[in-house]
Scaffold this motif. Structure first.
Motif, PDB file in Angstrom:
ATOM      1  N   TRP A  62       0.881  -1.177   0.000  1.00 32.79           N
ATOM      2  CA  TRP A  62       0.000   0.000   0.000  1.00 32.79           C
ATOM      3  C   TRP A  62       0.910   1.215   0.000  1.00 32.79           C
ATOM      4  O   TRP A  62       1.326   1.691   1.043  1.00 32.79           O
ATOM      5  CB  TRP A  62      -0.916  -0.016   1.227  1.00 32.79           C
ATOM      6  N   ASN A  63       1.249   1.692  -1.180  1.00 29.03           N
ATOM      7  CA  ASN A  63       2.354   2.642  -1.288  1.00 29.03           C
ATOM      8  C   ASN A  63       1.952   4.097  -1.489  1.00 29.03           C
ATOM      9  O   ASN A  63       2.810   4.956  -1.645  1.00 29.03           O
ATOM     10  CB  ASN A  63       3.287   2.217  -2.432  1.00 29.03           C
ATOM     11  N   ASP A  64       0.664   4.415  -1.490  1.00 31.65           N
ATOM     12  CA  ASP A  64       0.263   5.813  -1.663  1.00 31.65           C
ATOM     13  C   ASP A  64       0.503   6.613  -0.393  1.00 31.65           C
ATOM     14  O   ASP A  64       0.223   6.148   0.723  1.00 31.65           O
ATOM     15  CB  ASP A  64      -1.217   5.919  -2.043  1.00 31.65           C
ATOM     16  N   ARG A  65       1.022   7.838  -0.553  1.00 38.40           N
ATOM     17  CA  ARG A  65       1.172   8.794   0.544  1.00 38.40           C
ATOM     18  C   ARG A  65       0.244   9.971   0.281  1.00 38.40           C
ATOM     19  O   ARG A  65       0.124  10.447  -0.849  1.00 38.40           O
ATOM     20  CB  ARG A  65       2.611   9.297   0.638  1.00 38.40           C
ATOM     21  N   TYR A  66      -0.388  10.454   1.334  1.00 34.83           N
ATOM     22  CA  TYR A  66      -1.366  11.531   1.244  1.00 34.83           C
ATOM     23  C   TYR A  66      -0.710  12.807   1.768  1.00 34.83           C
ATOM     24  O   TYR A  66      -0.336  12.878   2.950  1.00 34.83           O
ATOM     25  CB  TYR A  66      -2.600  11.169   2.059  1.00 34.83           C
ATOM     26  N   ASP A  87      -2.447   1.684   4.700  1.00 33.01           N
ATOM     27  CA  ASP A  87      -2.387   0.224   4.873  1.00 33.01           C
ATOM     28  C   ASP A  87      -3.635  -0.464   4.335  1.00 33.01           C
ATOM     29  O   ASP A  87      -4.014  -1.545   4.784  1.00 33.01           O
ATOM     30  CB  ASP A  87      -2.183  -0.153   6.337  1.00 33.01           C
ATOM     31  N   GLY A  88      -4.312   0.191   3.382  1.00 39.66           N
ATOM     32  CA  GLY A  88      -5.475  -0.403   2.737  1.00 39.66           C
ATOM     33  C   GLY A  88      -6.786  -0.192   3.462  1.00 39.66           C
ATOM     34  O   GLY A  88      -7.811  -0.729   3.030  1.00 39.66           O
ATOM     35  N   PHE A  89      -6.804   0.588   4.535  1.00 32.88           N
ATOM     36  CA  PHE A  89      -8.034   0.815   5.286  1.00 32.88           C
ATOM     37  C   PHE A  89      -8.860   1.917   4.625  1.00 32.88           C
ATOM     38  O   PHE A  89      -8.405   3.062   4.502  1.00 32.88           O
ATOM     39  CB  PHE A  89      -7.728   1.173   6.736  1.00 32.88           C
ATOM     40  N   PRO A 109      -4.882  -6.297  11.526  1.00 29.15           N
ATOM     41  CA  PRO A 109      -3.944  -5.243  11.113  1.00 29.15           C
ATOM     42  C   PRO A 109      -3.238  -4.661  12.316  1.00 29.15           C
ATOM     43  O   PRO A 109      -3.719  -4.777  13.453  1.00 29.15           O
ATOM     44  CB  PRO A 109      -4.851  -4.198  10.458  1.00 29.15           C
ATOM     45  N   PRO A 110      -2.064  -4.025  12.122  1.00 29.36           N
ATOM     46  CA  PRO A 110      -1.262  -3.522  13.236  1.00 29.36           C
ATOM     47  C   PRO A 110      -1.779  -2.200  13.782  1.00 29.36           C
ATOM     48  O   PRO A 110      -2.461  -1.451  13.119  1.00 29.36           O
ATOM     49  CB  PRO A 110       0.116  -3.314  12.606  1.00 29.36           C
ATOM     50  N   ALA A 111      -1.409  -1.920  15.039  1.00 27.84           N
ATOM     51  CA  ALA A 111      -1.705  -0.598  15.592  1.00 27.84           C
ATOM     52  C   ALA A 111      -0.958   0.472  14.831  1.00 27.84           C
ATOM     53  O   ALA A 111      -1.286   1.642  14.904  1.00 27.84           O
ATOM     54  CB  ALA A 111      -1.304  -0.563  17.074  1.00 27.84           C
ATOM     55  N   GLY A 112       0.073   0.083  14.076  1.00 31.12           N
ATOM     56  CA  GLY A 112       0.822   1.025  13.265  1.00 31.12           C
ATOM     57  C   GLY A 112       0.034   1.659  12.158  1.00 31.12           C
ATOM     58  O   GLY A 112       0.563   2.448  11.399  1.00 31.12           O
ATOM     59  N   GLU A 132      -1.796   3.856  12.644  1.00 32.95           N
ATOM     60  CA  GLU A 132      -1.781   5.246  13.066  1.00 32.95           C
ATOM     61  C   GLU A 132      -0.482   5.926  12.662  1.00 32.95           C
ATOM     62  O   GLU A 132      -0.295   7.098  12.920  1.00 32.95           O
ATOM     63  CB  GLU A 132      -1.915   5.330  14.599  1.00 32.95           C
ATOM     64  N   SER A 133       0.441   5.195  12.067  1.00 30.33           N
ATOM     65  CA  SER A 133       1.771   5.730  11.811  1.00 30.33           C
ATOM     66  C   SER A 133       1.997   6.008  10.346  1.00 30.33           C
ATOM     67  O   SER A 133       1.507   5.321   9.482  1.00 30.33           O
ATOM     68  CB  SER A 133       2.820   4.733  12.295  1.00 30.33           C
ATOM     69  N   ALA A 134       2.837   7.034  10.099  1.00 29.61           N
ATOM     70  CA  ALA A 134       3.212   7.354   8.727  1.00 29.61           C
ATOM     71  C   ALA A 134       4.582   6.832   8.398  1.00 29.61           C
ATOM     72  O   ALA A 134       5.030   6.917   7.269  1.00 29.61           O
ATOM     73  CB  ALA A 134       3.198   8.875   8.523  1.00 29.61           C
ATOM     74  N   SER A 135       5.311   6.341   9.370  1.00 30.16           N
ATOM     75  CA  SER A 135       6.681   5.971   9.113  1.00 30.16           C
ATOM     76  C   SER A 135       6.870   4.477   9.062  1.00 30.16           C
ATOM     77  O   SER A 135       6.015   3.722   9.453  1.00 30.16           O
ATOM     78  CB  SER A 135       7.578   6.556  10.199  1.00 30.16           C
TER      79      SER A 135
END
Length: 377
Positions: A159-163, A310-312, A369-372, A374-377
């Motif tokens: 899931w490689n898109d960045r907003y 992450d596809g959400f 799915p991971p708690a991550g 929430e993360s951008a990194s």
């Protein structure tokens, strides 16, 4: 007699590039972060404080890159030793990066790449693996340059898109740029009696409690780098590089928060957390609206990278509405790999292939799915 790596010269490698080559200067950890703090292209991934906490078993080589006696950029090179010591790989995520994005940026980027190729691929006989930043245009000039230079396309995020939100707008223009639903939800949040504040690093414990409650609520295994990296980053004495902590409260209780990396041309959303009761209050809309305003007034960032999804689908809708008409949704490019000799290339490709297979296996074994998220990194 020739060595094995000399006799197995990699057929796709250049013999002697005609491009200009920059000069590498290895610097101390303290000098590195003090110098790159004001570079346009700096990111948290290129900080020694982050990398040492995130990858404790990897060697770190911070190098400034000069051309004509002037520092034009830098790269924190991570040296990954392969099993049994058979080879090493030189890796840079979001690097090399420029001191200034103005003028002939891609020309200076090419000079930096040549310096890294000369040192790591030819002199030290390693595979060189680079991952450029997502571009803010339709094409990624840095990744295209690497391919034209002889680098080979490697792995890419699923899931490689960045907003990415544009920041150099007035408050009125910013609001108009949001999606219609996003504006409507923000309006409701502004009537909910919420308060926003920038908090100092001494209040990280409040965000940590919020984050832990969120992880417990969702019942996810936290596979993010939060616990490894955030304490170290928030303890940094350099205010330019230290992330900012923002909190939203309602009725005297902190209900939402975010940690933002703000140095350089591109601010980055690192982590966020909310309580359950923050959701009907639209606290996330309120939080990000005020973060955007704070960044516009108090940083030199022109863009605000919200990370991926992450596809959400829910995250896509939220971030897509915030990006709106003025922002960008752009892909993270694939990794680009280069070796000047066949043996380092074969060993490096085998190592990356094995790691990718292991990651896919682990992903299939996970049921949630991971708690991550929430993360951008």
């Amino acid at each position: 007699m020739s060595s094995l790596t000399e006799t197995l010269e990699y057929p796709f490698a250049d013999q002697a590039s005609s491009a200009a080559v920059g000069t590498l200067q290895r610097v101390s950890d303290a000098q590195w972060e003090a110098t790159v703090a004001h570079f346009d292209g700096v990111s948290q991934e290129q900080l020694i404080t982050f990398a040492r906490a995130r990858w404790p078993n990897v060697g770190l080589e911070p190098v400034l890159i000069s051309s004509g006696g002037t520092v034009i950029g830098a790269c924190l090179v991570m040296i990954q030793r392969l099993p049994l010591g058979v080879a090493q790989i030189a890796i840079a995520k979001w690097g090399p990066f420029l001191a200034s994005e103005q003028g002939d940026a891609i020309g200076r980027y090419g000079v930096m790449v040549e310096a890294l190729v000369k040192e790591y691929a030819r002199k030290q006989r390693m595979m060189l693996s680079l991952l450029p930043l997502p571009a803010l245009s339709e094409t990624n000039a840095e990744f295209d340059h690497l391919l034209s230079r002889g680098f080979h396309r490697g792995a890419q995020m699923a899931w490689n898109d960045r907003y990415i939100v544009r920041l150099d707008l007035s408050a009125e223009e910013q609001r108009k740029s949001f999606g219609q639903t996003w504006r409507r939800q923000l309006g409701k949040a502004e009537k909910a009696g919420l308060s926003f504040e920038r908090a100092g690093p001494e209040r990280l414990g409040e965000f940590d409690a919020l984050y832990n409650r969120m992880v417990d609520r969702k019942g996810f295994e936290d596979r993010s780098a939060y616990r490894q990296t955030i304490p170290a980053l928030m303890a940094m004495s350099d205010e330019t590089l230290r992330p900012e902590l923002f909190l939203v409260s309602e009725g005297g209780e902190v209900i939402a928060g975010a940690i933002i990396f703000k140095a350089g041309d591109r601010a980055v959303y690192l982590y966020g957390a909310t309580l359950d009761r923050a959701l009907p209050l639209r606290a996330g809309y309120f939080l990000h609206w005020h973060i955007i305003g704070w960044l516009r007034e108090n940083s030199r960032a022109r863009w605000y990278d919200l990370g991926g999804t992450d596809g959400f689908q829910g995250l896509h809708q939220f971030k897509n509405g915030m990006v709106g008409e003025a922002g960008r949704i752009v892909p993270v490019p694939p990794v680009a790999n280069y070796a000047a000799y066949r043996l380092p290339f074969m060993l490096g490709e085998a190592a990356f292939g094995a790691r990718e297979m292991l990651q896919k296996l682990k992903a299939r074994l996970r049921s949630r799915p991971p708690a991550g998220e929430e993360s951008a990194s």
